[in-house]
Design an enzyme around this catalytic site. Structure first.
Site, PDB file in Angstrom:
ATOM      1  N   GLY A 253      -3.930  -4.764   3.540  1.00 28.15           N
ATOM      2  CA  GLY A 253      -3.045  -5.570   2.830  1.00 28.15           C
ATOM      3  C   GLY A 253      -3.330  -6.543   1.737  1.00 28.15           C
ATOM      4  O   GLY A 253      -2.895  -7.518   1.520  1.00 28.15           O
TER       5      GLY A 253
ATOM      6  N   ARG B   6       9.855  12.571  10.839  1.00 37.40           N
ATOM      7  CA  ARG B   6       9.436  11.505   9.898  1.00 37.40           C
ATOM      8  C   ARG B   6      10.760  10.543   9.476  1.00 37.40           C
ATOM      9  O   ARG B   6      10.673   9.391   9.335  1.00 37.40           O
ATOM     10  CB  ARG B   6       9.076  12.115   8.544  1.00 37.40           C
ATOM     11  CG  ARG B   6       7.652  12.642   8.741  1.00 37.40           C
ATOM     12  CD  ARG B   6       6.797  13.045   7.483  1.00 37.40           C
ATOM     13  NE  ARG B   6       7.675  13.969   6.616  1.00 37.40           N
ATOM     14  CZ  ARG B   6       7.682  13.827   5.287  1.00 37.40           C
ATOM     15  NH1 ARG B   6       6.932  12.989   4.502  1.00 37.40           N
ATOM     16  NH2 ARG B   6       8.080  14.793   4.636  1.00 37.40           N
TER      17      ARG B   6
ATOM     18  N   HIS C 137      -0.162   2.479  -7.449  1.00 39.43           N
ATOM     19  CA  HIS C 137      -0.951   3.745  -7.247  1.00 39.43           C
ATOM     20  C   HIS C 137      -2.265   3.345  -8.104  1.00 39.43           C
ATOM     21  O   HIS C 137      -2.078   3.055  -9.359  1.00 39.43           O
ATOM     22  CB  HIS C 137      -0.416   4.912  -7.696  1.00 39.43           C
ATOM     23  CG  HIS C 137      -1.028   6.179  -7.673  1.00 39.43           C
ATOM     24  ND1 HIS C 137      -1.323   6.571  -6.332  1.00 39.43           N
ATOM     25  CD2 HIS C 137      -1.933   6.931  -8.578  1.00 39.43           C
ATOM     26  CE1 HIS C 137      -2.136   7.713  -6.578  1.00 39.43           C
ATOM     27  NE2 HIS C 137      -2.500   7.836  -7.729  1.00 39.43           N
TER      28      HIS C 137
ATOM     29  N   VAL D  64       5.980  12.799  -5.167  1.00 40.02           N
ATOM     30  CA  VAL D  64       4.930  11.743  -4.877  1.00 40.02           C
ATOM     31  C   VAL D  64       4.108  11.246  -6.036  1.00 40.02           C
ATOM     32  O   VAL D  64       3.730  12.077  -6.951  1.00 40.02           O
ATOM     33  CB  VAL D  64       3.855  12.604  -3.886  1.00 40.02           C
ATOM     34  CG1 VAL D  64       2.704  11.428  -3.520  1.00 40.02           C
ATOM     35  CG2 VAL D  64       4.442  12.837  -2.442  1.00 40.02           C
TER      36      VAL D  64
ATOM     37  N   ALA E  20      -7.396  -5.541 -10.963  1.00 43.00           N
ATOM     38  CA  ALA E  20      -6.203  -5.564 -11.739  1.00 43.00           C
ATOM     39  C   ALA E  20      -5.107  -5.196 -10.990  1.00 43.00           C
ATOM     40  O   ALA E  20      -4.107  -5.470 -11.334  1.00 43.00           O
ATOM     41  CB  ALA E  20      -6.728  -4.307 -12.485  1.00 43.00           C
TER      42      ALA E  20
HETATM   43  C1  GRF Z   1      -4.514   0.195  -3.261  1.00 38.91           C
HETATM   44  O1  GRF Z   1      -5.681   0.643  -3.688  1.00 38.91           O
HETATM   45  C2  GRF Z   1      -3.309   0.819  -3.806  1.00 38.91           C
HETATM   46  O2  GRF Z   1      -3.223   0.798  -5.028  1.00 38.91           O
HETATM   47  C3  GRF Z   1      -3.257   1.874  -2.813  1.00 38.91           C
HETATM   48  O3  GRF Z   1      -3.759   1.748  -1.506  1.00 38.91           O
HETATM   49  C4  GRF Z   1      -4.600   0.631  -1.617  1.00 38.91           C
HETATM   50  C5  GRF Z   1      -4.121  -0.274  -0.750  1.00 38.91           C
HETATM   51  O4  GRF Z   1      -4.870  -1.441  -0.414  1.00 38.91           O
HETATM   52  N1  GRF Z   1      -1.689   2.467  -2.846  1.00 38.91           N
HETATM   53  P1  GRF Z   1      -4.614  -2.802  -0.032  1.00 38.91           P
HETATM   54  O5  GRF Z   1      -4.103  -2.398   1.514  1.00 38.91           O
HETATM   55  O6  GRF Z   1      -3.276  -3.311  -0.680  1.00 38.91           O
HETATM   56  O7  GRF Z   1      -5.581  -3.837  -0.035  1.00 38.91           O
END
Ligand code: GRF
Length: 213
Positions: A14, A68, A112, A147, A176
């Site tokens: 997180g 789901r 993403h 997706v 970033a």
């Molecule tokens: C991040 O790299 C995000 O872009 C991807 O999953 C990762 C999550 O990392 N969707 P975090 O749990 O927010 O540290």
């Protein structure tokens, strides 16, 4: 100013969630996190959220077997009970069904770790390095049924350095992500796009933020 009530869905540590919670401590922030939910009861981000005074709940997707949508209906009920108006996916590792995506259409965003439409799916850092790209980045986008296919809201780009490994690239890109996600979410909460491009230097990396190309 009425702040958009935000729900955040996570599956792990997180760190992006934390970036959103930190930004929301500013009273001028147009969103207010009210609930963090995880499909994994042991997600480290749940306690991190509680540390910010935000309610955090887990609903274990495994208890719903292969259904789901039943899992998502349980999540959806909690979000609605908490008055959530906008949902941010932050490392949420479940592909959502068309039912959930439709229920939250236009109010559901994701981050993403690639410059979409490049590298949807997994292993984005590896694929970037293998392709010999000179830059890598991340994208905040609206979630649609496909997706990693929804319209981009904002992107951030960094240079790939000689000698970068998957790990070093991922770690630098994460900074970033933490910069981009709160800005984009604020834009969505305000109802506009990310219109201002920006360059920020973090730990020696120039992070270039821009509206979708
Ligand atoms: C991040 O790299 C995000 O872009 C991807 O999953 C990762 C999550 O990392 N969707 P975090 O749990 O927010 O540290």
């Amino acid at each position: 100013m009425s702040r958009k009530q935000l729900g955040i869905l996570i599956s792990g540590r997180g760190s992006n969630m934390e970036a959103l919670l930190k930004a929301a401590q500013d009273t001028g922030c147009p969103y207010e996190p009210v609930l963090v939910m995880s499909n994994k009861p042991d997600a480290g981000g749940l306690d991190r959220a509680r540390g910010f005074g935000v309610a955090a709940k887990a609903i274990d997707h495994r208890t719903f077997g292969k259904d789901r949508e039943a899992f998502e209906r349980a999540v959806d009920a909690e979000l609605k009970l908490a008055g959530v108006e906008l949902v941010a996916l932050a490392g949420f590792m479940r592909v959502l069904t068309p039912w959930f995506v439709n229920e939250w259409a236009g109010r559901l965003v994701n981050i993403h770790p690639s410059l979409l439409p490049k590298y949807p799916g997994v292993d984005t850092h590896k694929r970037c390095l293998e392709a010999g790209d000179v830059a890598h980045g991340c994208t905040v986008h609206q979630v649609t049924a496909g997706v990693d296919e929804g319209p981009a809201i904002g992107q951030a780009e960094i240079d790939v350095r000689p000698g970068d490994t998957e790990e070093t690239l991922a770690a630098r890109l994460l900074k970033a992500e933490h910069l981009l996600y709160p800005r984009c979410l604020a834009a969505v909460a305000r109802g506009d796009g990310v219109r201002v491009s920006d360059e920020v230097v973090v730990d020696g990396d120039t992070i270039r933020i821009f509206a979708p190309r």
